[in-house]
Design an enzyme around this catalytic site. Structure first.
Site, PDB file in Angstrom:
ATOM      1  N   PRO A   1       0.733  -1.060   0.060  1.00  0.00           N
ATOM      2  CA  PRO A   1      -0.126   0.009  -0.005  1.00  0.00           C
ATOM      3  C   PRO A   1       0.926   1.252  -0.026  1.00  0.00           C
ATOM      4  O   PRO A   1       1.828   1.544   0.768  1.00  0.00           O
ATOM      5  CB  PRO A   1      -0.794  -0.238   1.409  1.00  0.00           C
ATOM      6  CG  PRO A   1      -0.753  -1.396   1.576  1.00  0.00           C
ATOM      7  CD  PRO A   1       0.253  -2.029   1.037  1.00  0.00           C
ATOM      8  N   ASN A   2       0.314   2.184  -0.660  1.00  0.00           N
ATOM      9  CA  ASN A   2       0.818   3.586  -1.048  1.00  0.00           C
ATOM     10  C   ASN A   2       2.310   3.717  -1.445  1.00  0.00           C
ATOM     11  O   ASN A   2       2.681   4.900  -1.720  1.00  0.00           O
ATOM     12  CB  ASN A   2       0.894   4.161   0.751  1.00  0.00           C
ATOM     13  CG  ASN A   2      -0.408   4.349   1.339  1.00  0.00           C
ATOM     14  OD1 ASN A   2      -1.318   4.906   0.634  1.00  0.00           O
ATOM     15  ND2 ASN A   2      -0.620   3.822   2.439  1.00  0.00           N
TER      16      ASN A   2
ATOM     17  N   ARG B   1       5.145  11.188  -2.198  1.00  0.00           N
ATOM     18  CA  ARG B   1       4.952  10.679  -0.843  1.00  0.00           C
ATOM     19  C   ARG B   1       6.062  10.896   0.189  1.00  0.00           C
ATOM     20  O   ARG B   1       7.017  10.265  -0.040  1.00  0.00           O
ATOM     21  CB  ARG B   1       4.522   9.317  -0.834  1.00  0.00           C
ATOM     22  CG  ARG B   1       4.155   8.810   0.518  1.00  0.00           C
ATOM     23  CD  ARG B   1       4.382   7.453   0.497  1.00  0.00           C
ATOM     24  NE  ARG B   1       3.755   6.776   1.848  1.00  0.00           N
ATOM     25  CZ  ARG B   1       3.888   5.627   2.238  1.00  0.00           C
ATOM     26  NH1 ARG B   1       4.527   4.584   1.418  1.00  0.00           N
ATOM     27  NH2 ARG B   1       3.584   5.210   3.572  1.00  0.00           N
TER      28      ARG B   1
ATOM     29  N   TYR C   1      11.117   8.675   1.930  1.00  0.00           N
ATOM     30  CA  TYR C   1      11.136   7.777   0.957  1.00  0.00           C
ATOM     31  C   TYR C   1      11.973   8.062  -0.159  1.00  0.00           C
ATOM     32  O   TYR C   1      12.124   6.946  -1.082  1.00  0.00           O
ATOM     33  CB  TYR C   1       9.767   7.448   0.608  1.00  0.00           C
ATOM     34  CG  TYR C   1       8.938   6.731   1.743  1.00  0.00           C
ATOM     35  CD1 TYR C   1       9.319   5.782   2.320  1.00  0.00           C
ATOM     36  CD2 TYR C   1       7.895   7.328   2.085  1.00  0.00           C
ATOM     37  CE1 TYR C   1       8.459   5.136   3.514  1.00  0.00           C
ATOM     38  CE2 TYR C   1       6.858   7.169   3.520  1.00  0.00           C
ATOM     39  CZ  TYR C   1       7.627   5.858   4.086  1.00  0.00           C
ATOM     40  OH  TYR C   1       6.778   5.420   5.110  1.00  0.00           O
TER      41      TYR C   1
ATOM     42  N   ASN D   1       8.142  -5.239  -0.377  1.00  0.00           N
ATOM     43  CA  ASN D   1       8.139  -4.195   0.379  1.00  0.00           C
ATOM     44  C   ASN D   1       6.737  -4.002   0.692  1.00  0.00           C
ATOM     45  O   ASN D   1       6.071  -3.573  -0.323  1.00  0.00           O
ATOM     46  CB  ASN D   1       8.719  -2.939  -0.011  1.00  0.00           C
ATOM     47  CG  ASN D   1       8.547  -1.744   0.912  1.00  0.00           C
ATOM     48  OD1 ASN D   1       7.918  -1.807   2.081  1.00  0.00           O
ATOM     49  ND2 ASN D   1       9.047  -0.750   0.581  1.00  0.00           N
TER      50      ASN D   1
ATOM     51  N   ALA E   1       2.784  -0.733   4.889  1.00  0.00           N
ATOM     52  CA  ALA E   1       2.085  -0.601   6.145  1.00  0.00           C
ATOM     53  C   ALA E   1       1.858  -2.227   6.796  1.00  0.00           C
ATOM     54  O   ALA E   1       1.815  -2.492   7.849  1.00  0.00           O
ATOM     55  CB  ALA E   1       1.167   0.253   6.366  1.00  0.00           C
TER      56      ALA E   1
ATOM     57  N   GLU F   1      13.240  -9.114   2.304  1.00  0.00           N
ATOM     58  CA  GLU F   1      12.287  -8.032   2.769  1.00  0.00           C
ATOM     59  C   GLU F   1      12.856  -6.679   2.469  1.00  0.00           C
ATOM     60  O   GLU F   1      14.263  -6.509   2.993  1.00  0.00           O
ATOM     61  CB  GLU F   1      12.046  -8.256   4.266  1.00  0.00           C
ATOM     62  CG  GLU F   1      10.976  -7.103   4.634  1.00  0.00           C
ATOM     63  CD  GLU F   1      10.746  -7.186   6.376  1.00  0.00           C
ATOM     64  OE1 GLU F   1      11.308  -8.383   6.971  1.00  0.00           O
ATOM     65  OE2 GLU F   1      10.034  -6.563   6.883  1.00  0.00           O
TER      66      GLU F   1
ATOM     67  N   HIS G   1      12.726  -2.390   2.721  1.00  0.00           N
ATOM     68  CA  HIS G   1      11.988  -1.018   3.157  1.00  0.00           C
ATOM     69  C   HIS G   1      12.940  -0.021   2.822  1.00  0.00           C
ATOM     70  O   HIS G   1      14.259  -0.041   2.803  1.00  0.00           O
ATOM     71  CB  HIS G   1      11.910  -1.030   4.612  1.00  0.00           C
ATOM     72  CG  HIS G   1      11.031  -2.080   5.395  1.00  0.00           C
ATOM     73  ND1 HIS G   1       9.557  -1.892   4.879  1.00  0.00           N
ATOM     74  CD2 HIS G   1      11.261  -3.281   5.778  1.00  0.00           C
ATOM     75  CE1 HIS G   1       8.785  -3.157   5.423  1.00  0.00           C
ATOM     76  NE2 HIS G   1       9.924  -3.707   6.049  1.00  0.00           N
TER      77      HIS G   1
ATOM     78  N   ARG H   1      12.182   4.630  13.277  1.00  0.00           N
ATOM     79  CA  ARG H   1      11.158   5.468  13.099  1.00  0.00           C
ATOM     80  C   ARG H   1      10.153   5.012  14.481  1.00  0.00           C
ATOM     81  O   ARG H   1      10.755   4.414  15.420  1.00  0.00           O
ATOM     82  CB  ARG H   1      10.535   5.023  11.906  1.00  0.00           C
ATOM     83  CG  ARG H   1      11.501   5.554  10.687  1.00  0.00           C
ATOM     84  CD  ARG H   1      10.889   5.376   9.333  1.00  0.00           C
ATOM     85  NE  ARG H   1       9.510   6.362   9.404  1.00  0.00           N
ATOM     86  CZ  ARG H   1       8.587   5.849   8.267  1.00  0.00           C
ATOM     87  NH1 ARG H   1       8.788   5.001   7.330  1.00  0.00           N
ATOM     88  NH2 ARG H   1       7.655   6.831   8.285  1.00  0.00           N
TER      89      ARG H   1
HETATM   90  C1  DQA Z   1       8.025   1.296   4.212  1.00  0.00           C
HETATM   91  C2  DQA Z   1       7.992   1.288   5.771  1.00  0.00           C
HETATM   92  C3  DQA Z   1       6.685   0.935   6.326  1.00  0.00           C
HETATM   93  O1  DQA Z   1       6.499   1.484   7.882  1.00  0.00           O
HETATM   94  C4  DQA Z   1       5.483   2.019   5.638  1.00  0.00           C
HETATM   95  O2  DQA Z   1       4.455   1.880   6.228  1.00  0.00           O
HETATM   96  C5  DQA Z   1       5.741   2.168   4.462  1.00  0.00           C
HETATM   97  C6  DQA Z   1       7.090   2.093   3.498  1.00  0.00           C
HETATM   98  C7  DQA Z   1       9.520   1.732   3.688  1.00  0.00           C
HETATM   99  O3  DQA Z   1       9.667   1.166   2.593  1.00  0.00           O
HETATM  100  O4  DQA Z   1      10.267   2.272   4.298  1.00  0.00           O
HETATM  101  O5  DQA Z   1       4.718   2.250   3.677  1.00  0.00           O
HETATM  102  O6  DQA Z   1       7.700  -0.138   3.933  1.00  0.00           O
END
Ligand code: DQA
Length: 145
Positions: free
Chosen positions: A11-12, A19, A24, A75, A78, A99, A101, A108
């Site tokens: 998501p997102n 964003r 990011y 990735n 959330a 995994e 990020h 964070r």
């Molecule tokens: C994320 C870190 C997550 O906590 C966050 O909700 C994201 C992006 C990252 O790539 O840093 O959407 O996965």
């Protein structure tokens, strides 16, 4: 045969570039896809790059990987911090999972410090921005040796 990596973005992550760029980075998801495609080609691998805002769709893609892919890079956004369903799907697929990020989740908020994905992953790359996705390709290559 050329190995295939399923790359899943949660998501997102479709909003990357606009964003919270201070967290990011400036790369769009399209930029990351292009860089990963080139990186994968350089180590003779293919990537199948996807993004979804929906947990169930991601679970379906992971199940598909049982038949169609050799490894997974994920990735989960959330959903990393909430999704037992994604963890269970990854555990059911007997393929290496890395995994990723963009941000360093441990620097964070506390709620980002726990990852359900990590329980099903070979390892975790966190905090290196878009470069982390390219590092993950090398990690997968090494796992599949
Ligand atoms: C994320 C870190 C997550 O906590 C966050 O909700 C994201 C992006 C990252 O790539 O840093 O959407 O996965």
């Amino acid at each position: 045969m050329t190995k295939s990596i399923l790359v899943i973005n949660g998501p997102n992550l479709n909003l990357l570039g606009t964003r919270e760029p201070e967290i990011y980075g400036a790369d769009t998801l399209g930029d990351i896809k292009d860089k990963m495609t080139a990186k994968a080609a350089s180590v003779e691998m293919d990537i199948d790059f996807r993004q979804s805002n929906t947990e169930g769709e991601i679970v379906g893609w992971i199940q598909e990987a049982r038949e169609h892919h050799d490894a997974i890079i994920i990735n989960a956004g959330a959903l990393t911090h909430t999704s037992v369903a994604i963890m269970d799907a990854l555990l059911a697929v007997d393929k290496p999972c890395v995994e990723v990020h963009l941000s360093n989740i441990f620097k964070r908020e506390k709620f980002r410090h726990h990852s359900y994905i990590s329980a099903a992953a070979v390892g975790l790359i966190t905090g290196f921005g878009a470069t982390g996705y390219l590092m993950a390709v090398d990690a997968v290559k090494n796992e599949l040796k």
